[in-house]
Every structure is written in structure tokens, then in C-alpha cells.
Design a protein around this motif. Sequence first.
Motif, PDB file in Angstrom:
ATOM      1  N   UNK A 105       0.834  -1.198   0.000  1.00 22.48           N
ATOM      2  CA  UNK A 105       0.000   0.000   0.000  1.00 22.48           C
ATOM      3  C   UNK A 105       0.871   1.252   0.000  1.00 22.48           C
ATOM      4  N   UNK A 106       1.891   1.247   0.828  1.00 25.26           N
ATOM      5  CA  UNK A 106       2.771   2.418   0.901  1.00 25.26           C
ATOM      6  C   UNK A 106       3.440   2.679  -0.447  1.00 25.26           C
ATOM      7  N   UNK A 107       3.907   1.615  -1.077  1.00 26.26           N
ATOM      8  CA  UNK A 107       4.643   1.784  -2.334  1.00 26.26           C
ATOM      9  C   UNK A 107       3.719   2.276  -3.451  1.00 26.26           C
ATOM     10  N   UNK A 108       2.514   1.762  -3.503  1.00 21.65           N
ATOM     11  CA  UNK A 108       1.585   2.209  -4.552  1.00 21.65           C
ATOM     12  C   UNK A 108       1.250   3.684  -4.381  1.00 21.65           C
ATOM     13  N   UNK A 109       1.001   4.078  -3.130  1.00 22.69           N
ATOM     14  CA  UNK A 109       0.663   5.483  -2.891  1.00 22.69           C
ATOM     15  C   UNK A 109       1.879   6.368  -3.145  1.00 22.69           C
ATOM     16  N   UNK A 110       3.039   5.922  -2.689  1.00 25.14           N
ATOM     17  CA  UNK A 110       4.267   6.691  -2.953  1.00 25.14           C
ATOM     18  C   UNK A 110       4.490   6.828  -4.453  1.00 25.14           C
ATOM     19  N   UNK A 111       4.204   5.769  -5.178  1.00 21.92           N
ATOM     20  CA  UNK A 111       4.409   5.796  -6.625  1.00 21.92           C
ATOM     21  C   UNK A 111       3.559   6.872  -7.288  1.00 21.92           C
TER      22      UNK A 111
END
Lengths: 304, 304
Positions: free
Chosen positions: B84-90
Motif C-alpha cells: 500500500x505504501x509503495x503504490x501510494x508513494x508511486x
Amino acid sequence: MSSFEIISKTRVVEEGYDTSSTATQLEAGCYHRISHISDSTKTKMIFGLFVPSTYQKTNNNPIIYWLSGLTCDDTNFAMKAGVKAFETADKHGLAIVMPDTSPRPHGDESVDVPNVDSYDFGIGAGFYVNATQEPYSANYKMYDYVTKELPTLLENDLSLGKNGLKSIMGHSMGGHGSLTIALKEGKDCWKSVSAFAPICNATDCPWGHKAFEGYLGSVEAGKSHDASVLMAALENPIYDDILIDQGTADNFLEGQLKPDAIKKASEKSGQKVTLNMRNGFDHSYYFIAKFIDDHVNFHAKYLS
Amino acid sequence: MSSFEIISKTRVVEEGYDTSSTATQLEAGCYHRISHISDSTKTKMIFGLFVPSTYQKTNNNPIIYWLSGLTCDDTNFAMKAGVKAFETADKHGLAIVMPDTSPRPHGDESVDVPNVDSYDFGIGAGFYVNATQEPYSANYKMYDYVTKELPTLLENDLSLGKNGLKSIMGHSMGGHGSLTIALKEGKDCWKSVSAFAPICNATDCPWGHKAFEGYLGSVEAGKSHDASVLMAALENPIYDDILIDQGTADNFLEGQLKPDAIKKASEKSGQKVTLNMRNGFDHSYYFIAKFIDDHVNFHAKYLS
């Protein structure tokens, strides 16, 4: 009523918090780990269970079964992909159950679960079949566990998935499990089926050979648990569509998983399969987590 | 250029796949584990690093530092909340780095990292301070590692977070780390800061007492690493806002975390803190995963 124990409960979605519930009841919006003594495996079994914020024991609540892959237990999916899966399931009012992949002693030295020192056979690798061969036949009854015992417990005691209001999905060995179980049992039992990187043709790969020889006595005996064999033999398509995602950078793609076999079986029988080849993704839970929403949404169409 | 080795690389977001990259380079849209020999700790250190699909080494790329809690290493956040963090950061073009929580021997028996048999001191529990006490002072320099050595490597070798284009967040002991580091170093170094269930007043709880006595020789010496003490002493507010999420069902809430202390410090100094008490959530990664998007979005406001 079956006997079971809720061994942990963790809030994972915000809505529907009911402060009146106690540790002996399911709590809406929570992920639980639940243990019970299994008639199928003659061992304690633990499964994970997410129930959505709309869960009410007085209703019949739809549920998705998640079957994990080699080396996993009941916790891997919940830890690594659960938060996305649970949030999406919550939007649709769906529960998700996550059974273990095999019997195991759970630290009790008096429990004798036959095992070998191998990541792809024995504990963590039940292959979703009923073993017929000694010494595994006493405990390794994962087909019965997933298709009969667990549904009975969930339906009768927790109002989850009654009247066939259930779907099934899984990863790798668990993708093999979801496809074979749905193809064998049909739409009255499983409204829809999907898989991540499934073992598509288990009678034609090393993982399947080892499992079928060890549990069933021969590769030949595994044909009734081979997704491509089962699909190719269908007289009529069962499902509107079967969703499969597969990473192109998956180390097991060529040697073990063989999605081409399921494509051929699909063409032969007319059973539609949507096979998404995902550029650069590997066999890990990151791949699952990336696309799990698509799968939950897919099942929601059939469970609503 | 520092010497480091990419020990694994896993695709976690779909876009930006660049087939020309090799295992010796960062790959846009991937989560990496990277090892290097640390001057601060005199050991091999491994950190996790997500770089977004927009990552280009020729640009200066903004980055969020994630600091983990007791018992964690570089992998926990990535496995349990990462997707979740990586998708939002992306979506925001942000990288996320996940350092380890202490030095450790990494299986090399010739490496002597002083340790005690404890979950809350020694390996896995560096507390983000520079130890001054024997035998810990030789290796336990996690403050320098996180605030100097790691930023230098990321900025100089990988174009991540140059010119202060970096923010910081963490959980529990890592929330203590993020708050104390940001309050000590200020806005030129860290554009924004947030925390999940942080140890708010480490000089007034058992975890902090044990860490400060062991690493620094006294609780008194820990006052310069106590978020509430630092915040109360501010002459002027540093940040527009500091975001903190805390579960109401967290077992450590009263005995260890003490968010009331940071509220009081906020009132005293005028440093705004948004403290969200989350009904029914506990201390686990499910809690983090549920609200991580809010934190990444919060930092994106300051890093864009």
C-alpha cells in the motif's frame, strides 16, 4: 456446534466497530485466527478469517476462500496481502477465509504428523488432495478439509458461505487447489474461481510429480487433480470466466507453472480463461498484493 | 562512490518497467534490499528501498524514511505494509527507504555485535541513538547511521533526497525515532514528520529507561532523545503540522507510548500535532497498513 477457539483478533478496517462483542465471538471488521480440532486431519488446524464490517451472524454472509502456496501457513496471505484484500472485501461485504496448507503439529511433540525435510512435500505442502499412501493418509486430507470440513464449520457455526455463497482463489500450489476444486465441484459449490501463478498442469511438473507420487502413489492418480486435465475434459464450460494472473519474471513459470497448458485446455473445452501476463512481476506476495483487488472485485460480481 | 550491493529486487508497481536495467542498478517501480558496510556501526547493514516508476538517477528524487519498531529489521514494513505504501508513494513519485533498527551480525559468526537476550534492547532495538556506553558504543550508532551515513549514500550515489528533499516517519520505537530526529534536526533536513503509535515520552516509560540507561548511561542522558521533552522546549514551532495515529486498543498505550505527553508538549510550545486516536486498532502492522496512505499523502504535500 463445532468446537473452535479464536486465538487472536486484530482490527483491520475502521467501520462497524461493535464494542459489545467479546473475544469468543467474531468481531465485524476484524481479522481472526481460529483453531479447531479437525476430523479430516486428526490434528489441530488454524485458519485465518476476515469478516467485513457488515458481518452479522443472523445473515448468510458471502465468503472467498484463499488457498496459499508451498511453505505457507494460515498467516502469510493475511500478513502480506491481507490489508488490501480485506479493505476491498469490506467494500463488497465479503469475508475471506485462509486455511493452512497442511496438517502440522503446532509445537505439540505428542502429535505425529508424518513429514520429510522438504519445502515441497509434507508439512506446508498438502497439495489439496486426500492422501491415499502411508504414512500420509492418516493426516493429509486437505481436499476434504477445504471442501467439506471447513465449509461445514463456517456455514453452520458462523453463517459464512451457506447455500453455495462462496468463491475460491489461491496462489501457486493454492492456485492449483482453487482451480482443481472449482472444476471438480462446480458452480453449485463455488460461484467463481481465480488464481495467481497457479500450477496449471500438475501431472507435468516436478512439484506435481512429487506430490502425486507421495500422496497418491502415482502421477497417473493425480490426473483427477490436474487443472488442465480437468478443464480439457469438460463437456460444457462451468464458469462465465476464470481469472488468472501470472508474472513474466516468475522463476517457476516454465518449469512448474505452465500457463500454456491451461490456455490449451481452455481452447479445447471452451471454458473461458482470462490469463493476464504481468510484465516483470515475480512469484512473491508483492505480485499478489498488487493485483489482489482485481480478484476480490472479480469474485464480488458473482457473490453479490 | 560508496560500495553497496543490491541483494534482491522485486517488482511492486506496474508502470515504468525498464527492461534495459540490470541487477546492479536500481530499477524504477521496484522494491530492493541493499547491503553495504557501515562506517557508523562497523557492520554490514541492509536497508530496503522502493523507488517509484518515475525514478531517474539524473534527477533529485524525493524520499521518505521509514523507521521500524522493536524486533523489526529492514523487511517488516515492506512485507506487511509495503504494497500500500509503495503504490501510494508511486502516485506521488516518492521513494521510501527502510533502514534496519540496529546493527546485527547477519549470520557471520566472526562479527561481534554486543547483544543481550531481550526483545527491547540490543539487536533489533537500537532506539535511534548513538550509544556512549561499553560494550554498545562500538556498534550501536543508529542516530548517525539514519541521519548522516544513510542520507549521504542515498543522496550521493542514488540521487535520493538531496537538498533536504526528504521526510521521516516510523512506528513505535521508530515513531520515537522519527519525531526526535525531526525535532532535533529541523526542517532543513526533514520537510515533514509523522508517526504511528510512537513512544512519545521515552524518559518516562520502561522501554526508554532501559534503552537510555544501557546505551547512554542514564535516563537523564536520554532527555535529548525524548520527543515530548524536545517539543516542549521549542521556542518556535518547526513544522506546520505533525501527524500521529494511535490505536485505542494498543496494549502499550498507557504503559509505554503516552500520547498525552506529546499533546501537552504541543500545547506548551505551540507546535501543532494532529493526533488521531483510532478506535479499536492495536499495535500491529494491520493498523499501520490501514492508515499508511494518509501518512504518505501527508508527506507528499511537503515533498512535491
